[in-house]
Design an enzyme around this catalytic site. Sequence first.
Site, short mmCIF file in Angstrom:
data_model
loop_
_atom_site.label_atom_id
_atom_site.label_comp_id
_atom_site.label_asym_id
_atom_site.label_seq_id
_atom_site.Cartn_x
_atom_site.Cartn_y
_atom_site.Cartn_z
N ARG A 45 -12.05 -9.86 -2.83
CA ARG A 45 -11.74 -9.31 -1.50
C ARG A 45 -11.45 -7.80 -1.60
O ARG A 45 -10.70 -7.36 -2.45
CB ARG A 45 -10.54 -10.04 -0.92
N GLY A 90 -5.17 -5.45 5.73
CA GLY A 90 -6.41 -4.70 5.77
C GLY A 90 -7.47 -5.26 6.70
O GLY A 90 -8.27 -4.52 7.28
N THR A 133 0.80 -1.23 0.00
CA THR A 133 0.00 0.00 0.00
C THR A 133 0.84 1.29 0.00
O THR A 133 1.91 1.34 0.57
CB THR A 133 -0.94 0.02 1.23
N1 GLY Z 1 -3.72 -2.55 3.35
C1 GLY Z 1 -4.09 -2.99 2.08
C2 GLY Z 1 -4.93 -4.17 2.08
O1 GLY Z 1 -4.97 -4.93 3.02
O2 GLY Z 1 -5.58 -4.38 1.09
#
Ligand code: GLY
Length: 322
Positions: free
Chosen positions: A216, A242, A188
């Site tokens: 997802r 996430g 990210t």
């Molecule tokens: N932090 C990015 C994700 O888990 O998609």
Amino acid sequence: MHQRSGANVRPSKIVIIVHGGAGDWPSKLHKQGLSGVGVAADRGFRIVSKEGSALDAVEAAIVMMENNPVFNAGRGSTLNLVGEIETDAAIMDGKTLKGGGVALLRDIRNPIKAARIVMDKTDHVLLAGEAARKLALANGLAKSNLRLSKRVHAWKEGLRKLKKNGVLYLSGTSPEVLQRFLLKSSDTVGALALDNDGNLAAACSTGGVSLKLPGRIGDSAILGAGLYADNESGAATATGIGEQTMRLVISKAACDLMRHADAVSATTRIIRYSTMAVGVGTGLIALDRFGRHSVAHNTRNLCWAARTVDVSTAKMFGTRVS
Ligand code: GLY
């Protein structure tokens, strides 16, 4: 009814802080990562230093990182379990509390620009999949093949490892699986800015966790989890697994703390709580309304850079909190 007090209640000093992902950055990529976040921070800082808005600054900084294949966002996104690209991104304006997010985009070159279109041109906050793609294309955004050969190679390697370890797909809940796979890569990109008018903004973009199940959606599309900005408290954006971030609504939690605490104290407290509640795998950058910034993580690395009028910083780690 509570009236938002507006942006002109305090002297502002312009700041931008960006990150290129938490995780376990291989040392051979440190130079590229640090250069990438430095360039992105410079780009955003030029905008706020010429009286541009925090919103434009964070968007421009994210575009720079989406275009840089060293990062897991845009061009350079990791692949899902079946080898496809599915990107998420979001942006939020601390002055109006408006925000926009997109999820499950496959071939839009700059997902953050699509998120900005959702915020500016629709009444919605989050659009996903083909509808989000159509909106982006109708507004003139460019398509691109985001599936890089180095990511295809990593995907094949990851599938082999999953099979060898008897794991069907990567879940955000098993510390053992996380240690073995996810934390070996970076995750990210994010950006926060404070402009001359005292307005805060936040933005983030990702290819998501590698080998995720198709469909997802992660925290980077979701206000409150992957990012938050409120002129009355601060701005924050998260990186890492996430599923952890969404369960703790971590960016909103950090902003709530910044009503009464500075950015350093807020991020440290949140990451400590996150480690205790859901395990390791998270990083957080924050910027409070007085321009104090902070980086905290429970992963090995978090690649970040910040620019203020006086200081220019780029590092592979912030405050490691266990
Ligand atoms: N932090 C990015 C994700 O888990 O998609």
